[in-house]
Design a protein around this motif. Structure first.
Motif, PDB file in Angstrom:
ATOM      1  N   LYS A 294       0.830  -1.208   0.000  1.00 17.01           N
ATOM      2  CA  LYS A 294       0.000   0.000   0.000  1.00 17.01           C
ATOM      3  C   LYS A 294       0.865   1.258   0.000  1.00 17.01           C
ATOM      4  CE  LYS A 294      -3.996  -2.123   2.260  1.00 17.01           C
ATOM      5  NZ  LYS A 294      -4.849  -2.203   3.486  1.00 17.01           N
ATOM      6  N   LEU A 295       1.947   1.240   0.780  1.00 18.44           N
ATOM      7  CA  LEU A 295       2.820   2.414   0.826  1.00 18.44           C
ATOM      8  C   LEU A 295       3.580   2.597  -0.483  1.00 18.44           C
ATOM      9  CD1 LEU A 295       4.243   2.152   4.469  1.00 18.44           C
ATOM     10  CD2 LEU A 295       2.434   3.657   3.621  1.00 18.44           C
ATOM     11  N   HIS A 300       5.192   6.379  -1.084  1.00 19.34           N
ATOM     12  CA  HIS A 300       5.734   6.977   0.126  1.00 19.34           C
ATOM     13  C   HIS A 300       7.232   6.723   0.223  1.00 19.34           C
ATOM     14  CE1 HIS A 300       1.621   7.531   1.569  1.00 19.34           C
ATOM     15  NE2 HIS A 300       2.113   8.217   2.589  1.00 19.34           N
ATOM     16  N   ASP A 301       7.951   7.726   0.696  1.00 16.32           N
ATOM     17  CA  ASP A 301       9.359   7.524   1.026  1.00 16.32           C
ATOM     18  C   ASP A 301       9.428   6.772   2.353  1.00 16.32           C
ATOM     19  OD1 ASP A 301      10.065   8.952  -1.225  1.00 16.32           O
ATOM     20  OD2 ASP A 301      10.250  10.859  -0.148  1.00 16.32           O
ATOM     21  N   LEU A 339      12.970  -3.569  -2.043  1.00 18.37           N
ATOM     22  CA  LEU A 339      13.030  -2.224  -1.470  1.00 18.37           C
ATOM     23  C   LEU A 339      14.464  -1.826  -1.131  1.00 18.37           C
ATOM     24  CD1 LEU A 339       9.910  -2.272   0.890  1.00 18.37           C
ATOM     25  CD2 LEU A 339      10.141  -1.124  -1.332  1.00 18.37           C
ATOM     26  N   LEU A 340      15.272  -2.826  -0.738  1.00 15.32           N
ATOM     27  CA  LEU A 340      16.675  -2.550  -0.432  1.00 15.32           C
ATOM     28  C   LEU A 340      17.538  -2.505  -1.690  1.00 15.32           C
ATOM     29  CD1 LEU A 340      17.176  -4.781   2.765  1.00 15.32           C
ATOM     30  CD2 LEU A 340      16.626  -2.340   2.627  1.00 15.32           C
ATOM     31  N   ASN A 341      16.891  -2.697  -2.834  1.00 16.50           N
ATOM     32  CA  ASN A 341      17.567  -2.653  -4.140  1.00 16.50           C
ATOM     33  C   ASN A 341      18.688  -3.697  -4.249  1.00 16.50           C
ATOM     34  OD1 ASN A 341      17.550  -1.522  -6.708  1.00 16.50           O
ATOM     35  ND2 ASN A 341      19.167  -0.041  -6.220  1.00 16.50           N
ATOM     36  N   LEU A 342      18.457  -4.854  -3.652  1.00 11.34           N
ATOM     37  CA  LEU A 342      19.414  -5.971  -3.722  1.00 11.34           C
ATOM     38  C   LEU A 342      18.971  -6.913  -4.840  1.00 11.34           C
ATOM     39  CD1 LEU A 342      19.794  -6.603   0.124  1.00 11.34           C
ATOM     40  CD2 LEU A 342      21.321  -5.300  -1.382  1.00 11.34           C
ATOM     41  N   GLU A 343      19.300  -6.548  -6.078  1.00 12.75           N
ATOM     42  CA  GLU A 343      18.781  -7.259  -7.239  1.00 12.75           C
ATOM     43  C   GLU A 343      19.294  -8.701  -7.316  1.00 12.75           C
ATOM     44  OE1 GLU A 343      18.391  -6.704 -12.108  1.00 12.75           O
ATOM     45  OE2 GLU A 343      19.472  -5.219 -10.883  1.00 12.75           O
ATOM     46  N   LYS A 368       9.984   2.945  -6.817  1.00 11.34           N
ATOM     47  CA  LYS A 368       9.820   4.267  -7.405  1.00 11.34           C
ATOM     48  C   LYS A 368      10.115   5.375  -6.398  1.00 11.34           C
ATOM     49  CE  LYS A 368       6.281   2.759 -10.711  1.00 11.34           C
ATOM     50  NZ  LYS A 368       4.889   2.961 -11.174  1.00 11.34           N
ATOM     51  N   SER A 369       9.818   5.131  -5.161  1.00  7.48           N
ATOM     52  CA  SER A 369      10.023   6.152  -4.128  1.00  7.48           C
ATOM     53  C   SER A 369      11.400   6.002  -3.498  1.00  7.48           C
ATOM     54  CB  SER A 369       8.937   6.043  -3.057  1.00  7.48           C
ATOM     55  OG  SER A 369       8.947   4.744  -2.481  1.00  7.48           O
TER      56      SER A 369
END
Length: 475
Positions: A294-295, A300-301, A339-343, A368-369
């Motif tokens: 949802k966030l 949301h940042d 979210l941690l961008n650990l691809e 995106k945020s």
């Protein structure tokens, strides 16, 4: 019928003035003998001054009544109810005997003011003229000095900066504030600091050092100018609301999830702490997964504290090839890695997920945020500083109250850092009091630290000091 009728103030058979004078000439003072034609029970004769004083007091009582008593049956003369004492010696200041109490009757509620009188007061008139009332005590300030401080604090809260400056300068010049003298000086120092009046601040510093023979407060160059316009987003910038998760991550964490969603309605950035989570469950993972989705949908940042540690707790309850009820746990682990961008780690875990549930692996999509992380050590350092208050508190502050309450859930005492707080609007201060009172009433301890003296005086006026500890800024 007037109230004086209860006391037998006048009688239709009252002797004429000439007859009174004749009777007085024939009698000795203090005699109780009555006229030969008087058929009433014997009564005490009063001199003219005594009778006049009694009549005036009865008239005063009657004038205080807002309405007359209802009709009552004929009362016997007052001398039949209670024999009055003999006239006192001339040396005593009061010569009129105290009137007897009226009997209970309809409309007694109107006569309530007569009942609490002390015996020595005599009548309501004596009470109103010589006694003290609770209303007067409440309406009167503790002292003129305290009234000046309180009025200045309220006016400043309402933004009347120029008026407050003149008021404090006049009070300091008169030098009649007693033990509150330094408080007025400190309030004026803070006012000059907040409004950016450096020259006035320095001039006041010279006067302060001369009067008190001690060092004055120092000027802080980073102080924000109170006169500059403040946007709501700027006011809340220094107070990113935080929601702490702790203990076992299970169904009970729904209250934290709901609080985060509520805060998200007015805040673009949220701080979610997972550093104190000790164990994860499938039910808790589902709730947190829904929160993240949802966030992210609303962009949301997020500041994620302890997110890598939470990922480790989730890995402890899942296993490749075992489905049961762990799918939400797998999906939350993938969401955290995204979210941690650990691809790379995301792709490896997604393969294990698709093998376990026989589905296609989800694709990696960068958030995106703005997503930032903080370690548990950084979180502890942040906690030591306390919850940061914004520069100005005004308008609707429900979300600020929720953020403070959430912070107090995990910190005892909950330190509210007011280093950057310049002003609290008067109405907002009232909302802060009523909003925090329920939390303080259940054993939570909240402390406001580094509060400037203008805001400190306001907090004292509204009674916030009664539910929270207020620590003024050091000078």
């Amino acid at each position: 019928m007037g109230i004086f009728s209860l006391f037998g103030k006048k009688d239709s058979r009252q002797a004429k003035p000439a007859e009174k004078d004749t009777s007085r000439a024939k009698k000795q003072p203090g005699s109780s003998q009555g006229g030969a034609t008087n058929t009433r029970p014997p009564t005490v004769k009063r001199d003219a001054k005594t009778a006049l004083a009694t009549a005036m007091k009865i008239d005063a009582i009657e004038s205080e009544m807002s309405s007359e008593f209802v009709s009552i049956t004929t009362q016997p003369p007052i001398t039949q109810q209670k024999k009055p004492p003999p006239p006192p010696a001339p040396a005593k200041p009061h010569t009129a005997p105290a009137p007897a109490k009226p009997r209970s009757m309809p409309g007694a509620a109107q006569a309530a003011p007569l009942q609490p009188l002390a015996p020595e007061m005599g009548t309501t008139t004596d009470f109103l003229l010589d006694g003290q009332t609770a209303v007067a005590d409440i309406a009167s300030p503790a002292s003129d000095a305290a009234a000046v401080i309180e009025e200045a604090a309220i006016m400043y809260a309402n933004g009347q900066v120029d008026v407050v400056e003149q008021m404090l300068k006049s009070a300091i010049a008169e030098d009649m504030l007693g033990e509150l003298t330094r408080t007025a000086w400190w309030m004026l120092f803070d006012l000059y600091q907040i409004t950016g009046k450096k020259q006035e601040f320095e001039n006041l510093s010279i006067d302060f050092a001369s009067k008190f023979e001690t060092s004055p407060p120092g000027w802080t160059a980073s102080s924000r100018n109170e006169n500059a316009p403040v946007q709501p987003a700027q006011a809340a910038k220094g107070a990113t609301p935080m929601v702490p998760f702790s203990g076992k991550l299970d169904g009970a964490c729904i209250k934290h999830v709901e609080r985060a969603l509520k805060l998200g309605e007015n805040y673009r950035a949220l701080r979610l702490e997972f550093a104190k989570v000790t164990e994860a469950t499938a039910e808790g993972c589902k709730l947190v997964l829904d929160l993240f989705r949802k966030l992210q949908k609303t962009e949301h940042d997020l500041i994620l504290v302890g997110a890598p540690e939470l990922a480790d707790k989730i890995r402890a309850i899942i296993e490749v090839g075992r489905r049961d009820d762990t799918e939400d746990s797998w999906l939350l682990l993938l969401e955290i890695l995204r979210l941690l961008n650990l691809e790379k780690e995301f792709e490896e875990t997604s393969i294990d997920y698709c093998v376990t549930f026989e589905v296609s692996p989800p694709a990696f999509v960068p958030p995106k945020s703005k997503i930032t992380t903080a370690s548990a050590e950084a979180s502890a350092a942040k906690s030591a500083e306390g919850f940061p208050m914004p520069a100005v508190v005004e308008g609707r502050i429900d979300n600020l109250i929720l953020a403070i309450a959430a912070y107090s859930d995990e910190h005892s005492p909950a330190i509210i850092d007011c280093s950057n707080l310049n002003r609290v609007d008067f109405n907002a201060a009232g909302r802060l009091l009523t909003g925090l009172a329920p939390f303080c009433g259940v054993g939570k301890t909240i402390e406001f630290h580094h509060v400037n003296h203008l805001v400190t005086a306001l907090f004292n006026v509204i009674g916030l000091k009664d539910i929270a500890r207020i620590v003024p800024r050091k000078n």
